[in-house]
Design an enzyme around this catalytic site. Structure first.
Site, PDB file in Angstrom:
ATOM      1  N   ASN A  37       0.812  -1.216   0.000  1.00 53.39           N
ATOM      2  CA  ASN A  37       0.000   0.000   0.000  1.00 53.39           C
ATOM      3  C   ASN A  37       0.852   1.276   0.000  1.00 53.39           C
ATOM      4  OD1 ASN A  37      -2.476   1.211  -0.055  1.00 53.39           O
ATOM      5  ND2 ASN A  37      -3.083   0.653   2.032  1.00 53.39           N
ATOM      6  N   HIS A 122     -15.224  -5.092   9.946  1.00 53.12           N
ATOM      7  CA  HIS A 122     -14.919  -3.764  10.495  1.00 53.12           C
ATOM      8  C   HIS A 122     -16.216  -2.986  10.696  1.00 53.12           C
ATOM      9  CE1 HIS A 122     -10.519  -3.171   8.957  1.00 53.12           C
ATOM     10  NE2 HIS A 122     -10.721  -4.399   9.396  1.00 53.12           N
ATOM     11  N   TYR A 159      -8.063   6.976  12.924  1.00 54.97           N
ATOM     12  CA  TYR A 159      -7.816   5.764  12.141  1.00 54.97           C
ATOM     13  C   TYR A 159      -9.065   4.857  12.170  1.00 54.97           C
ATOM     14  CZ  TYR A 159      -6.946   1.018  11.140  1.00 54.97           C
ATOM     15  OH  TYR A 159      -7.107  -0.239  10.612  1.00 54.97           O
ATOM     16  N   ARG A 283      -0.403 -11.552  13.212  1.00 55.39           N
ATOM     17  CA  ARG A 283      -1.238 -10.987  12.138  1.00 55.39           C
ATOM     18  C   ARG A 283      -0.498 -10.756  10.820  1.00 55.39           C
ATOM     19  NH1 ARG A 283      -5.447  -8.832  11.450  1.00 55.39           N
ATOM     20  NH2 ARG A 283      -4.914  -6.726  10.747  1.00 55.39           N
ATOM     21  N   HIS A 312      -3.762 -10.676   8.424  1.00 54.09           N
ATOM     22  CA  HIS A 312      -4.183  -9.381   7.891  1.00 54.09           C
ATOM     23  C   HIS A 312      -5.034  -9.617   6.634  1.00 54.09           C
ATOM     24  CE1 HIS A 312      -2.518  -5.228   6.391  1.00 54.09           C
ATOM     25  NE2 HIS A 312      -3.660  -5.093   7.018  1.00 54.09           N
ATOM     26  N   ASP A 316      -6.222  -3.531   1.061  1.00 54.37           N
ATOM     27  CA  ASP A 316      -4.996  -3.322   0.282  1.00 54.37           C
ATOM     28  C   ASP A 316      -4.297  -4.627  -0.070  1.00 54.37           C
ATOM     29  OD1 ASP A 316      -4.911  -2.371   3.183  1.00 54.37           O
ATOM     30  OD2 ASP A 316      -2.807  -2.878   2.923  1.00 54.37           O
ATOM     31  N   TRP A 402       1.098   6.689  12.470  1.00 57.62           N
ATOM     32  CA  TRP A 402      -0.289   6.682  11.962  1.00 57.62           C
ATOM     33  C   TRP A 402      -0.937   5.341  12.291  1.00 57.62           C
ATOM     34  CZ3 TRP A 402      -2.373   3.549   7.954  1.00 57.62           C
ATOM     35  CH2 TRP A 402      -3.759   3.793   7.752  1.00 57.62           C
TER      36      TRP A 402
END
Ligand code: CS2
Ligand code: MG
Length: 402
Positions: A37, A122, A159, A283, A312, A316, A402
């Site tokens: 990404n 999510h 986020y 992850r 994960h 992306d 971030w």
């Protein structure tokens, strides 16, 4: 069988993807995801300029030797660009192997250890009420596990929460935008979010939360401790993980389970975390961790220490990576949970696939190999568009994670 050709496809159906296609003299081809990404073109060049010339002529069944050739043989080891490129090659070769034996990939990795793969969705919202509405929506769709992120009073951007209408997508087209961060309001807010979530949804739903690398170890210990009454499935990336020792501090303060690893590109990034039992879920990404060969070994190592997987699965990673994750999830014994952030319809038609979702579980399907294709004609209609992840600053302007 011999590899006769390989090429890199870059397409942007809603967001950028880098896909490697490896062709053989027997007409079978395999696909691998090399998307990194915000740094897509670096992986594409690493593949086209440096790895593909060494791949032509090799036997695609030699997945172990080819992996070692590109890892050890490069002299320069690790790093997200290198490992995503190796991951793409490895995935494509396993895809070829599955197709050549006419069997779904999970059969080559040990067969089915389970019938279905529990996934988490999510849910998010600009405040607690909106976030909980979104939880209700996902529960209605059948999800048994839901990650919850909400806007924090006093911070203008958070986020995991979209700035406007539409689904949350971390990368934004153009140059990086800037987000804002303050730890104290966040630490006050998150326990309130999960108190309300438990009140409204009871004890059965699995609840997860992503701290996205923003806390110090002692702050993470405080958050984990305050969340204990709401028994989360996990808190993710509580603190940046370069300092693996930091997780010892978190462990000393809380029994809330911990998940880490979406930015790791080698098992060595998690070596201390696993052998000291400082985490509960690994992850890593199949693409960025160096492919199926590497992730199968990482999962087996983690199993020795009661660490389970939670690969994960953000948007992306392309549908090729999603399929690879679902095959590994199906085969390994110490599977924990799989992230599921559905791709846009635009992406799904460019990558026709056999995997599916039903009642909170996903299934890799029974097509040979990975069970994903790339519609190259359609892909050509979506040229690459520069996009970046945001950067983050504290309220005083200092750059932070971030
Ligand atoms: C996230 C990702 O899925 C997750 O848990 O942390 O959305 C992450 O921000 C992106 O994959 C970054 O590319
Ligand atoms: Mg995350």
């Amino acid at each position: 069988m011999k590899i006769t050709n390989a090429n890199v496809n870059i397409t942007s159906p809603g967001r950028n993807f880098v896909t490697l296609k490896v062709e053989t003299d027997e007409g079978i081809y395999g696909l691998g995801d090399g998307t990194l990404n915000g740094r897509e073109l670096a992986v594409a060049s690493y593949l086209s300029d440096h790895l593909i010339p060494c791949l032509i002529g090799r036997d695609p069944f030699q997945t172990e030797d080819i992996w070692q050739y590109f890892y050890r043989g490069a002299y320069w080891r690790r790093g997200p660009v290198t490992m995503a490129a190796i991951g793409a090659i490895d995935m494509a070769l396993w895809d070829i192997k599955g197709k050549a034996f006419n069997t779904p990939l999970y059969n080559l990795l040990g067969g089915k250890s389970r019938e279905g793969v529990m996934v988490y969705a999510h849910a998010n919202g600009k405040d607690i009420d909106h976030a909980l509405e979104d939880v209700a929506k996902h529960k209605e769709m059948g999800y048994k596990a839901i990650r919850v992120q909400s806007g924090v009073p006093g911070i203008s951007s958070t986020y995991g929460v979209p700035k406007g209408p539409g689904r949350y997508e971390p990368a934004e087209r153009g140059l990086p935008s800037e987000y804002e961060w303050a730890t104290e309001p966040y630490l006050h807010h998150v326990p309130k979010l999960f108190a309300r979530a438990r009140e409204e949804f009871g004890d059965d739903l699995h609840l997860l939360h992503d701290c996205h690398h923003r806390l110090t170890p002692i702050e993470a210990g405080r958050l984990g401790k305050e969340l204990e009454p709401f028994h989360l499935f996990w808190i993710e990336d509580p603190t940046p993980a370069e300092l693996q020792d930091g997780f010892r501090v978190i462990r000393e303060h809380t029994t809330t389970p911990i998940a880490v690893g979406e930015v790791f590109n080698s098992i060595w990034d998690a070596h201390d975390l696993i052998r000291n039992q400082w985490i509960d879920y690994l992850r890593m990404t199949i693409t960025h961790g160096g492919g199926i060969t590497a992730l199968k070994k990482a999962a087996d190592f983690a199993a020795l220490y009661h660490v389970r997987t939670g690969f994960h699965g953000a948007t992306d990673l392309s549908p090729v990576c999603m399929a690879a994750a679902l095959h590994v999830d199906t085969a390994i014994h110490n599977f924990g949970i799989q992230e599921h952030m559905p791709h846009s319809d635009e992406t799904d038609v460019v990558f026709p696939h056999h995997y599916m979702f039903k009642d909170g579980f996903m299934f890799p399907g029974n097509a040979p190999g990975l069970g994903v294709d790339l519609d190259e004609k359609l892909a050509a209609k979506y040229p690459y568009q520069r996009a970046y992840l945001p950067v983050n600053r504290k309220l005083d302007g200092a750059l932070t994670d971030w």
